[in-house]
Design an enzyme around this catalytic site. Structure first.
Site, PDB file in Angstrom:
ATOM      1  N   THR A 273       0.841  -1.197   0.000  1.00  0.00           N
ATOM      2  CA  THR A 273       0.000   0.000   0.000  1.00  0.00           C
ATOM      3  C   THR A 273       0.873   1.242   0.000  1.00  0.00           C
ATOM      4  OG1 THR A 273      -0.110   0.247   2.408  1.00  0.00           O
ATOM      5  CG2 THR A 273      -1.708  -1.239   1.385  1.00  0.00           C
ATOM      6  N   GLU A 274       0.356   2.312  -0.589  1.00  0.00           N
ATOM      7  CA  GLU A 274       1.039   3.606  -0.581  1.00  0.00           C
ATOM      8  C   GLU A 274       0.004   4.695  -0.312  1.00  0.00           C
ATOM      9  OE1 GLU A 274       4.190   4.190  -0.647  1.00  0.00           O
ATOM     10  OE2 GLU A 274       5.111   2.389  -1.510  1.00  0.00           O
ATOM     11  N   VAL A 275       0.078   5.277   0.865  1.00  0.00           N
ATOM     12  CA  VAL A 275      -0.797   6.374   1.263  1.00  0.00           C
ATOM     13  C   VAL A 275      -0.025   7.686   1.113  1.00  0.00           C
ATOM     14  CG1 VAL A 275      -1.993   7.403   3.246  1.00  0.00           C
ATOM     15  CG2 VAL A 275      -2.145   4.957   2.851  1.00  0.00           C
TER      16      VAL A 275
END
Length: 306
Positions: A273-275
C-alpha cells in the site's frame, strides 16, 4: 510536485565514503520513541497473540528489539497471512495501521487464518523519521538472505520460522513529499548520481508483482479504500512515480528482482500500500483508516479466493 535542492552531504558526483556517512548520521536525531509509541501497544496485544522477539538491532550502543505477533494456536488446516508496517520507519500510518488492525479488527479473522504481524520493521528509522537505517541503507531494497540491512534479514528469518506456506502478504507504506525533498536527493548523493525529480502522486495506490499479477485482488482493495480516501490519478504520462498505471490505482514492480519486502513469503497474494499523508485532502487518522481498510479487504479477498 515539490521543489528539490542539492543534498547537503557529500560532493556531487562522488559516492559517499565513511566520512560522508558520519556526516549524514550526525544530521539524524531521535524525534519520537519506539519504546513509548509502539512497544506498549504490542505489549497490550500479548494477551491475545504470542509476542515474539525475532531479532535485535544494535546501532552505536542503541539497541532495539524487533517484535512480531502471531496467533497462539497455529491451525495447519488454515492459510497463513503476514501483515507488516514500518519497513520504512518514517511512514507513520504503516506502523499505526498494523497496530490498529490488530487492536480493532483482527479478532474477526480468528479461526479463518493463521496471522503473523510485524508493526515496525525498522525502529531506528521510526525514531528518526527516516527512510534508511543507521547505515544509510534502505531495507526495502535489500530483502535477501545475508543482505546488508539487519532489519530485512531478521524479518526473512522470522517468516521462515513460521514453516508455513503463505497465502497473503500485505506491506503498509506511504509516499510522502519528503521522498522528493529529502530521501530521493539523499539517495542520489550517497551513490554519486544526479537526482531526477519525480511527481509525488496525490492519493492512495498499490504496488502489485509484475511476475505474479493479481489484478482482481488489487482492485478489491482499491474499491474498499476509495470509500475511505481518494485514489491517486496517473500523471500526464499515464504513470505513478515513473511506473505505468496498469489499473485504477495500481502499478507493478518486479518484487524479487528489486528485493522488496513483499517478495519474501512467496505468497499468492501480495501488495504494497502507498498512502499520501501530505495531501490537503486527507488527515493522519484517515491515512491510518485507509491502511486498516486495505488489510481487511486483502484478507477478505484472499480468504474468499484461496
Amino acid at each position: 510536485m515539490t521543489e528539490t535542492s542539492i543534498f547537503p552531504v557529500g560532493i556531487p558526483g562522488q559516492p559517499w565514503s565513511a566520512h560522508e556517512l558520519s556526516q549524514w548520521r550526525a544530521r539524524q536525531s531521535r524525534q519520537r520513541r519506539y519504546d513509548k509509541d509502539v512497544v506498549p501497544r504490542i505489549d497490550m496485544l500479548a494477551d491475545r497473540y504470542e509476542k515474539v522477539a525475532y531479532g535485535q538491532l544494535d546501532y552505536a550502543g542503541e539497541t532495539y528489539t524487533l517484535f512480531g505477533l502471531r496467533d497462539r494456536i497455529i491451525n495447519p488446516a488454515l492459510p497463513t497471512a503476514l501483515v507488516t508496517g514500518g519497513v520504512h520507519g518514517y511512514e507513520t500510518s504503516g506502523v499505526m495501521g498494523v497496530l490498529e488492525f490488530l487492536e480493532r479488527h483482527a479478532t474477526a479473522y480468528s479461526g479463518k487464518v493463521n496471522l503473523l504481524a510485524v508493526p515496525c520493521v525498522s525502529p531506528w528509522g521510526y525514531e528518526r523519521i527516516n527512510r534508511w537505517n543507521y547505515n544509510a541503507i534502505d531495507p526495502n531494497r535489500n530483502f535477501r538472505i545475508n543482505g546488508p540491512a539487519q532489519e530485512a534479514v531478521a524479518l526473512i528469518e522470522f517468516v521462515r520460522s513460521a514453516q508455513k506456506e503463505f497465502l497473503l502478504h500485505i506491506d503498509l507504506h506511504e509516499t510522502t513529499d519528503s521522498d522528493e525533498t529529502e530521501f530521493g536527493p539523499a539517495l542520489a548523493a550517497r551513490d554519486g548520481k544526479a537526482y531526477e525529480s519525480c511527481e509525488i502522486p496525490d492519493g492512495f495506490y498499490l504496488v502489485d508483482d509484475s511476475e505474479n499479477p493479481q489484478p482482481a485482488f488489487q482492485q478489491a482493495i482499491i474499491s474498499a479504500v476509495e470509500r475511505v480516501t481518494h485514489i491517486a490519478a496517473p500523471d500526464p504520462h499515464g504513470e505513478i512515480i515513473g511506473s505505468p498505471v496498469v489499473a485504477h490505482g495500481v502499478i507493478e514492480y518486479r518484487l524479487a528482482e528489486l528485493a522488496l519486502s513483499t517478495s519474501i513469503t512467496g505468497a499468492r497474494y501480495t501488495t504494497t500500500t502507498e498512502v499520501y499523508p501530505d495531501s490537503p485532502r486527507t488527515t493522519p487518522d484517515e491515512c491510518t483508516r485507509a491502511q486498516v481498510t486495505a488489510v481487511c479487504a486483502a484478507l477478505n479477498y484472499a480468504l474468499a479466493h484461496p
